[in-house]
Design a protein around this motif. Sequence first.
Motif, short mmCIF file in Angstrom:
data_model
loop_
_atom_site.label_atom_id
_atom_site.label_comp_id
_atom_site.label_asym_id
_atom_site.label_seq_id
_atom_site.Cartn_x
_atom_site.Cartn_y
_atom_site.Cartn_z
N THR A 123 -3.68 4.70 -8.09
CA THR A 123 -5.12 4.44 -8.08
C THR A 123 -5.89 5.74 -8.30
N GLY A 168 0.81 -1.21 0.00
CA GLY A 168 0.00 0.00 0.00
C GLY A 168 0.84 1.26 0.00
N THR A 169 1.92 1.24 -0.79
CA THR A 169 2.82 2.39 -0.82
C THR A 169 2.10 3.63 -1.34
N ALA A 189 1.59 3.56 -5.00
CA ALA A 189 0.50 2.72 -5.49
C ALA A 189 -0.85 3.40 -5.30
N ARG A 190 -1.00 4.01 -4.15
CA ARG A 190 -2.29 4.67 -3.91
C ARG A 190 -2.46 5.88 -4.81
#
Lengths: 251, 291, 297
Positions: free
Chosen positions: A125, A117-118, A121-122
């Motif tokens: 999204t 959930g780095t 990565a978020r």
Amino acid sequence: MSGLTLRNVSRQFDGLLAVGDVSLSVLPARVTGLIGPNGAGKTTLVNLISGLLRPTQGTIHLDDEDISSIEPADVARRGIARTFQTIRLLKEASVLDNVVAGFHCHERSSWLASLLGTPAARRETAELRERAAELLRQFNMLQYADQAAGNLSYGHQRRVEMMRALATAPRLLLLDEPVAGMNDREADALGEIFSRLAADGLAVLLIEHNMRFVMSLCQELHVLDAGRLIASGEPHAVRAEAAVVAAYLGG
Amino acid sequence: MIGFILGHLSLFELVLVSGVLAYSQYIVLRAGVFSMATAGFAALGAYTAALLAVRLGFPVWAGLFAAALIGAAAGLVLAWPLARLRGVFQAIATLAFVQIVMSFGLYWESLTGGALGLNGIPKLVHLGHLLVVLPIVLYVLRAVSRTGIGRAFDTIRQDETVAVSLGISVVRYQRLAFVLSGALGGLGGGLIAYRNYSLVPEDFGFPMLIAALSFVVLGGRNAVFGPLVGALILTLLPEVARPLADYRLAVNGVLMVLAIIYWPYGVVDTVILHWRQRKAVHARAVAEVTP
Amino acid sequence: MLAQQFLNGLVTGSTYALFALGFTLVFGVLHVLNLAHGAVFMVGAFAGLYSVTAVGLPLPLALLVAMLVGGLVSVAVDWLALRPLRRRGATEFAAIISSLGVAQVLMSAGQAVSQTQIMRFPFGTFPIVIYQFWGLRISLLQIVILLLSLVLALTLLLFLFRTDFGRQIRAVAISERTSSLLGIRPGLVYFQTFFISGALAGAAGVIIGLAFNSVHFLMGEPYLLRAFVVIVLGGLGSIGGALVGGLLLGLVQTFAVSYLSSSLSDAIIYSLLFGILLLRPSGLFGKLHIETRVVRA
């Protein structure tokens, strides 16, 4: 950029010849049509191009790269997007999420980043959701972003499918009877989108029944019957050429 | 008074451990994999952790890590034939896998103590450990939900053909799901080993398989909190309704059937769905009123 | 001796085949893995046993009772747990879960009724007669098991291929939609399918209960798992496959137990399962396209 090229493509099923010796090209920046009666082999051809089936003979190239026998997911990653004859949306997911799904092959985050959930990565999204929203805006569908895709009207669902396919940033768009069941107005609206996409440089292969729709849209037309191409060329010429064909198609 | 609190404390710990097992089951279902291997992963993890502690004096976190690792490895092995195959085969093979692991536990007496099991396992895991482990598990699963892996899993689960047409490699992602499920199952097993003082192979058979499934089926297969809620309900139920405790397995079974028929989305997802629908209806009502 | 083990293997295999027949029938027609099959088998065994011990029925009658009870319980399982799912078009996953839940309920009931005791058919229920020929030993019970399994399997095949009902069942197995367009009522077909499946399981329950001299509430589990191997080996939904697969598995099991060890035999059987899934998931008689993920031929 040579687009999609089929050379002498055949597909047999235990002695039944579903597609026989089909050669055609789908060039970029134009809409190419493929018509034919039921059972002519159109679906088989679509499955051959998208990699769900392997040709028993012949080759399929995308921009000079042989894609005849690679996995369907790889075909999609190489740049072929398709829509389905019966709409295949994720009915319970929101419209936005359906479109976001299309960005998969362009995602950059690794599995590890996803698991941890780095922030990167978020962030990705969030970016993807914005890009999807932008697509929705272009198609005038932004107000439906959070609705379940299954709740939309048929015409709107077709648009979502289109947006999802475009999200993959394809080189070739494979449209499998995209306006089936639509009235003329809706079909024409969608047709305009196809023309626009082709004008922007996309190669579009349109498989359809609706003769009027095909005639108004395509720069090139192929006719398939019993697995073989019986006519190819400029739409009006093709239509006039085979009266037999017209008998099948019933205008 | 102390007894009352302590009694409920171990119940709370049981919910947390059950939660880990529930998440092992949850992650595979989220990716559209019909695996029921969790109990087998737990068995492998439990015996690994126990043996490492008893015979080699491993400390708690090392033992738990090893348990998760063994589970992940087992998941990878299972994925080898199963990631390519249809759900039915995955169901059959993972059910058989649970049985195989139990058979190994029963027959490999020199290692596992056979039917009598392992005894004298130090109680290394206490509430504190659980309060660290479960939030980490929740964090990872939430992270997965909100990023690329979760998106891919959801697409695969809802429509594989679409997933393939979008360039998602179904086999690779289902393999990942197996590995994650294995790691979580192994971890759950390790937690069980370090809390229960002793292990027997029967602990990891059908009843555990059904329990893990029922947590997810009842609680919810989509929202991250679903499995934990399911574990909470099914663990507390026999305590709240005493006569049910004796028929725990039958109750699990009945609830599973009822849930899958009448509440197929599970408690949490159904609630979220209703809430969303009410929001949408409300928004539409507002839109109709405002010009 | 080799021949003796071969014979024993056939007898064991015929019990596996008998159990697997009903299981694969339901899968073939409804595409559902009926995980309650093992529990129905157990219920049939219980029914047969109680017919003998509590009601004093002679064995052949008890067998019929077991088949009847098995059939009815199987239909009840479908009606309560699977039909509601069909109604709303649920996934195969839902059906598996539902059948698993019912299995658990039935097993708990069996546990309560039997008070977790292992029960046996009373001594003398079946005469102990042993025949010897060509250096081989075979008991009357084993002969009866072989014959009974054979007769039941043949009856099933005759039913499926020579009667109207059977034809309807096969039609629905191929395509429910087309069949209902042809006027076949799927509900009736499902009823028959589950009844037959349960009856076969009940018969198997009595036979196995007699053969191994034990009837207990968990007896279905090992058979269910062996049935998995049988139907994967034989091909999902294939009747012939269940027969051949069952016999083959019986042989493998018997040889493994006698030449290796009984603890390894389990490992061998499940390794067989994994091997088949890796190399040829369609099994001996299955159709290739139904089990790989994406059609790629």
